[in-house]
Design an enzyme around this catalytic site. Structure first.
Site, PDB file in Angstrom:
ATOM      1  N   LEU A   1       0.822  -1.213   0.000  1.00  0.00           N
ATOM      2  CA  LEU A   1       0.000   0.000   0.000  1.00  0.00           C
ATOM      3  C   LEU A   1       0.852   1.258   0.000  1.00  0.00           C
ATOM      4  O   LEU A   1       0.415   2.301  -0.469  1.00  0.00           O
ATOM      5  CB  LEU A   1      -0.932  -0.016   1.219  1.00  0.00           C
TER       6      LEU A   1
ATOM      7  N   ASP B   1     -29.003 -43.457 -15.056  1.00  0.00           N
ATOM      8  CA  ASP B   1     -27.604 -43.544 -15.467  1.00  0.00           C
ATOM      9  C   ASP B   1     -26.860 -44.309 -14.363  1.00  0.00           C
ATOM     10  O   ASP B   1     -27.352 -44.399 -13.226  1.00  0.00           O
ATOM     11  CB  ASP B   1     -27.066 -42.119 -15.646  1.00  0.00           C
TER      12      ASP B   1
ATOM     13  N   ALA C   1       3.299   2.023  -1.824  1.00  0.00           N
ATOM     14  CA  ALA C   1       3.476   2.488  -3.208  1.00  0.00           C
ATOM     15  C   ALA C   1       2.287   3.347  -3.624  1.00  0.00           C
ATOM     16  O   ALA C   1       2.441   4.412  -4.235  1.00  0.00           O
ATOM     17  CB  ALA C   1       3.600   1.285  -4.135  1.00  0.00           C
TER      18      ALA C   1
ATOM     19  N   ASP D   1     -22.746 -44.646 -13.555  1.00  0.00           N
ATOM     20  CA  ASP D   1     -21.621 -43.994 -12.860  1.00  0.00           C
ATOM     21  C   ASP D   1     -21.942 -42.537 -12.545  1.00  0.00           C
ATOM     22  O   ASP D   1     -22.402 -41.795 -13.413  1.00  0.00           O
ATOM     23  CB  ASP D   1     -20.367 -44.023 -13.728  1.00  0.00           C
TER      24      ASP D   1
HETATM   25  C1  GDG Z   1      -0.013  -6.539   4.425  1.00  0.00           C
HETATM   26  C2  GDG Z   1       0.631  -7.183   3.190  1.00  0.00           C
HETATM   27  C3  GDG Z   1      -0.748  -5.692   1.749  1.00  0.00           C
HETATM   28  C4  GDG Z   1       4.078   1.999   7.641  1.00  0.00           C
HETATM   29  N1  GDG Z   1       4.952   2.673   8.428  1.00  0.00           N
HETATM   30  C5  GDG Z   1       4.234   3.607   9.072  1.00  0.00           C
HETATM   31  C6  GDG Z   1       2.904   3.501   8.695  1.00  0.00           C
HETATM   32  N2  GDG Z   1       2.843   2.508   7.795  1.00  0.00           N
HETATM   33  C7  GDG Z   1       1.604   2.074   7.114  1.00  0.00           C
HETATM   34  C8  GDG Z   1       1.620   2.450   5.653  1.00  0.00           C
HETATM   35  C9  GDG Z   1       0.708   1.398   5.046  1.00  0.00           C
HETATM   36  C10 GDG Z   1       0.874   0.215   5.973  1.00  0.00           C
HETATM   37  O1  GDG Z   1       1.490   0.675   7.156  1.00  0.00           O
HETATM   38  C11 GDG Z   1       1.782  -0.845   5.374  1.00  0.00           C
HETATM   39  O2  GDG Z   1       1.057  -1.537   4.393  1.00  0.00           O
HETATM   40  P1  GDG Z   1       1.751  -2.423   3.269  1.00  0.00           P
HETATM   41  O3  GDG Z   1       0.712  -2.792   2.306  1.00  0.00           O
HETATM   42  O4  GDG Z   1       2.827  -1.642   2.642  1.00  0.00           O
HETATM   43  O5  GDG Z   1       2.394  -3.682   3.995  1.00  0.00           O
HETATM   44  P2  GDG Z   1       2.014  -4.769   5.183  1.00  0.00           P
HETATM   45  O6  GDG Z   1       2.004  -4.122   6.512  1.00  0.00           O
HETATM   46  O7  GDG Z   1       3.018  -5.850   5.055  1.00  0.00           O
HETATM   47  O8  GDG Z   1       0.550  -5.293   4.844  1.00  0.00           O
HETATM   48  C12 GDG Z   1       0.674  -6.186   2.056  1.00  0.00           C
HETATM   49  C13 GDG Z   1      -1.440  -5.218   3.017  1.00  0.00           C
HETATM   50  O9  GDG Z   1      -1.386  -6.202   4.032  1.00  0.00           O
HETATM   51  C14 GDG Z   1      -2.900  -4.883   2.740  1.00  0.00           C
HETATM   52  O10 GDG Z   1      -3.605  -5.953   2.247  1.00  0.00           O
HETATM   53  O11 GDG Z   1      -0.644  -4.621   0.857  1.00  0.00           O
HETATM   54  O12 GDG Z   1       1.219  -6.784   0.911  1.00  0.00           O
HETATM   55  O13 GDG Z   1       1.957  -7.635   3.498  1.00  0.00           O
HETATM   56  O14 GDG Z   1      -0.617   1.833   5.066  1.00  0.00           O
HETATM   57  O15 GDG Z   1       1.160   3.762   5.507  1.00  0.00           O
HETATM   58  N3  GDG Z   1       1.927   4.308   9.165  1.00  0.00           N
HETATM   59  C15 GDG Z   1       2.277   5.248  10.059  1.00  0.00           C
HETATM   60  N4  GDG Z   1       3.558   5.379  10.507  1.00  0.00           N
HETATM   61  C16 GDG Z   1       4.552   4.592  10.029  1.00  0.00           C
HETATM   62  O16 GDG Z   1       5.711   4.751  10.446  1.00  0.00           O
HETATM   63  N5  GDG Z   1       1.341   6.070  10.553  1.00  0.00           N
END
Ligand code: GDG
Length: 736
Positions: free
Chosen positions: A384, A506, A386, A508
């Site tokens: 997310l 039928d 990205a 089988d």
């Molecule tokens: C799993 C899957 C999938 C991060 N650092 C801080 C912070 N974050 C927030 C980001 C983002 C979230 O955490 C991370 O989400 P990701 O998707 O990048 O990764 P995972 O935690 O591994 O999530 C992943 C997701 O589930 C959803 O289905 O995309 O592939 O592994 O929102 O913003 N937020 C704050 N401070 C931080 O330092 N406030």
């Protein structure tokens, strides 16, 4: 309003206990935002772990009360059980396996037992809280057994499951000793969702290969129901990121956050410097070490960027109790030290490394201030960050470099997509991003932003719930022809009142279940007794109508008072009479085609060739299901041209392809059997594609019954082969 229950390992709330007082602060993560968009249409409750394992029952009750105002229901666990479930099976077995880190996977029976126990515990909580017919949406890899557990106890629920991490390819998934239980656990759902089509494909392949279920596009056909599988790429709360970013940009300098003021100062001193941002949980799947090494390589390969670029790396502490995460932390610390030591000058530190979590506003400041987003996961369900980086670029200035191993790469084709193990590619992408003209930034950003805005997390949640709703109407369509109590009553009364009845059955898949080898499906005693009693009724004529050869049926039903129609309608034998050929046929073509079919048998382990008097049948029930289906398509394709001008047909049955004389089918044979006779009750029951000929050609007032919930020309369905004998028994009994 209909009820929806959301189930996840963690409730979206932070609970703190201050001198006996409970404080609850909802955490506004993406999932919570997505869910709030469906609150308008459903009365919702969220069940999950509140983030602490309080053992004092009074305090538990207090926490429960405090959470009630948010409609959250806490699941408390014993500390030890939680350790084995969460740090054990979830994060030392499933997480590394699903991210292809097989070297880290632990196979421990006691953590598996804990996983089962906790899933069962969750099931109890859901059952306690779910109203009749409620929607239940289960989230993520911690709760993969829950759908089946719920289905068994509460078939009235509409169950959805969404996996937030990748589903690995079959070759990796099969390593898991408990793979069958996990697949069956998931198949308890009505709808299973993944981030990408690839994960969906991997899952369906595992279902087919491990469990042998039939798959029709994205639908798994079980004996008595079906499961829809689909891709729902999760989005973000786009407006929140874009609006906050806009607000921050318009803020007076003095009101800006501390980190923003530092960055502003930095840009004042080094206006031509660029900042590269990476944010992830410190997790081995996120590819942090390879990112650092690639950055090192980039500075070596493109020395002109020394003192011109800084990597801002935020690594949020995560699962610090797991050994691999501790090791990785040391590795990353060391690498950062090594690179900074190697290149730093008095005016320049190549990497700013933050091992901590930041408040949301700081996150936005980082997204808006940094020029390049560099995300290099080795595997990532979606990623997310990205999407958030792109959404926050309100001025559309910035470049995203993204690993092809992240689910997000499937939707963000405008990013510079790299293989995270290819340092050359990462270094070149960094170079490209550094020199990319701003018009190109804008072009790429605006297409990605448009898409992200459209497919937000709210839309994602609504789509998934709509997918769950659709399974109801699909079921209704399928089951509308299902023999319910009223229809059954009607059939039984028609049977009772009739004086001359004809029953086409039928063999089988209808009277007996499928076996690995055709000769193993002999009639059992119970079946013979049932057929005998039906045939003994002087008002009845019983016909076994099958694709099998006459020798086999003659052996199995020797001397029985039933009519036998075999070879899909080539031969007929009335009780106490000799076999008669219904159609005049030729068989000289068999010599010519046999070698080509034998070639398929040699190349397809497990398949067999059955030779009948007037046909050749290639059976592939025992073949690896994917290979079998592929070969079946190949074979049909090849034989289509081989049989041209021979007056032959290719007949596709259940895991069998048969080449036979054209114009011969069960439908014609059934009609020939009826002839000019007048019956006042006719029933035809069959499961196979070849039985469709009977359903189509037989007179309209026949009670035609298809076994299985698939599309059919029959008037009615029963769910599975298991339902046929009880129905026949009821008929027999109602006949008096
Ligand atoms: C799993 C899957 C999938 C991060 N650092 C801080 C912070 N974050 C927030 C980001 C983002 C979230 O955490 C991370 O989400 P990701 O998707 O990048 O990764 P995972 O935690 O591994 O999530 C992943 C997701 O589930 C959803 O289905 O995309 O592939 O592994 O929102 O913003 N937020 C704050 N401070 C931080 O330092 N406030």
């Amino acid at each position: 309003m209909k009820q929806i229950l959301i189930i996840s390992n963690r409730l979206p709330v932070n609970v703190t206990i201050n001198e006996g007082e409970i404080e609850t602060v909802p955490s506004v993560g993406g999932l919570a935002t997505g869910m709030s968009s469906i609150y308008k249409y459903y009365s919702a409750k969220w069940i999950g772990w509140p983030g602490l394992n309080e053992s004092d029952s009074k305090i538990r009750t207090k926490i429960g009360k405090a959470l009630k105002k948010h409609e959250y229901i806490p699941v408390f666990m014993q500390e030890e059980l939680f350790e084995d479930f969460y740090y054990g099976f979830s994060n030392k077995t499933i997480w590394p396996l699903y991210h292809y880190f097989t070297q880290y996977v632990e196979y421990k029976k006691h953590t598996w037992e804990a996983y089962k126990k906790v899933n069962a515990f969750y099931a109890d909580q859901v059952i306690e809280n779910a109203e009749e017919g409620a929607y239940v949406w289960v989230h993520d890899y911690h709760l993969q057994l829950l759908p089946k557990m719920l289905r068994e106890k509460r078939p009235d629920l509409i169950i959805g499951f969404f996996l937030h991490i990748p589903f690995p390819s079959y070759e990796v998934f099969r390593i898991l000793p408990w793979r069958d239980e996990i697949i069956e656990g998931l198949l308890g759902a009505d709808l299973i969702g993944f981030h990408t089509y690839d994960y969906e494909r991997h899952f369906l392949s595992a279902v087919r290969r491990l469990r042998g279920y039939d798959i029709d596009f994205n639908q798994v056909n079980l004996d008595d129901r079906f499961v829809k599988v689909d891709a729902f790429p999760m989005g973000i709360d786009y407006e929140k990121f874009a609006n906050t970013a806009m607000k921050h940009q318009q803020m007076a300098v003095k009101d800006r956050s501390k980190i923003q003021q530092e960055i502003d100062k930095h840009y004042l001193m080094a206006p031509d410097q660029k900042l590269v941002l990476s944010i992830d949980r410190l997790d081995y799947s996120k590819g942090i070490a390879n990112r650092l090494e690639a950055f090192d390589y980039f500075l070596d390969k493109y020395p002109e960027f020394k003192e011109k670029v800084t990597l801002v790396m935020v690594a949020t502490p995560s699962r610090t109790a797991v050994a691999q995460y501790q090791q990785m932390k040391s590795e990353v610390d060391e690498l950062v030290g090594h690179i900074n030591g190697k290149y730093a000058s008095i005016n320049w530190t190549p990497i700013w490394y933050f091992y901590r979590s930041f408040p949301f506003d700081t996150l936005i400041d980082l997204y808006t201030s940094c020029d390049i987003g560099l995300l290099t996961p080795i595997r990532d369900g979606m990623n997310l960050v990205a999407k958030e980086f792109v959404a926050s670029k309100v001025d559309q200035k910035g470049v995203l470099i993204l690993s092809e191993m992240a689910g997000a790469a499937k939707e963000m084709g405008e990013a510079l997509i790299i293989n995270p193990n290819n340092y050359e590619e990462i270094a070149d992408a960094l170079n490209e991003a550094m020199i990319m003209p701003e018009e190109e930034h804008k072009e790429k950003m605006s297409s990605m932003q448009n898409r992200l805005q459209r497919y937000s997390v709210e839309k994602w949640a609504r789509d998934f719930v709509e997918g769950m709703e659709n399974t109801i109407s699909l079921k209704e369509k399928h089951y509308s022809k299902n023999i319910n109590t009223a229809i059954e009553k009607d059939i039984l009364s028609k049977y009772k009142n009739a004086n001359k009845r004809l029953l086409f059955l039928d063999y089988d898949g209808t009277l007996v279940g499928f076996q690995k080898r055709p000769e193993m499906a002999k009639p059992d005693k119970e079946l013979l007794k049932l057929l005998d009693s039906l045939a003994e009724d002087p008002k009845n004529e019983l016909v076994i109508i099958s694709g099998r050869d006459r020798e086999t049926l003659e052996k199995w039903f020797k001397g029985k008072p039933y009519t036998l129609i075999t070879d899909h309608g080539v031969w007929r034998k009335e009780p106490k009479e000799d076999w008669q050929m219904i159609e005049t046929l030729h068989a000289d073509w068999k010599e010519q085609l046999r070698p080509a079919l034998e070639f398929y048998v040699d190349r397809t382990p497990g398949s067999i060739l059955e030779e009948k008097s007037f046909s050749l049948a290639w059976h592939y029930r025992k073949v690896d299901p994917e290979l079998g289906n592929m070969r079946a398509i190949e074979l049909k394709d090849e034989f289509m041209s081989l049989i041209a001008n021979h007056n032959l047909d290719i007949l596709e049955g259940n895991k069998v392809i048969e080449i036979k004389n054209s114009g011969v089918n069960k439908g014609r044979a059934a009609v020939a059997k009826i002839g000019n006779n007048k019956y006042d009750f006719t029933v035809a029951i069959g499961d196979d594609w070849t039985d469709e000929y009977i359903f189509e050609e037989i007179p309209d007032d026949t009670i035609t019954i298809k076994v299985g919930i698939v599309k059919t020309a029959a008037r009615f369905n029963v769910e599975s082969q298991k339902d046929v004998r009880p129905l026949l028994k009821k008929l027999m009994e109602s006949g008096g």
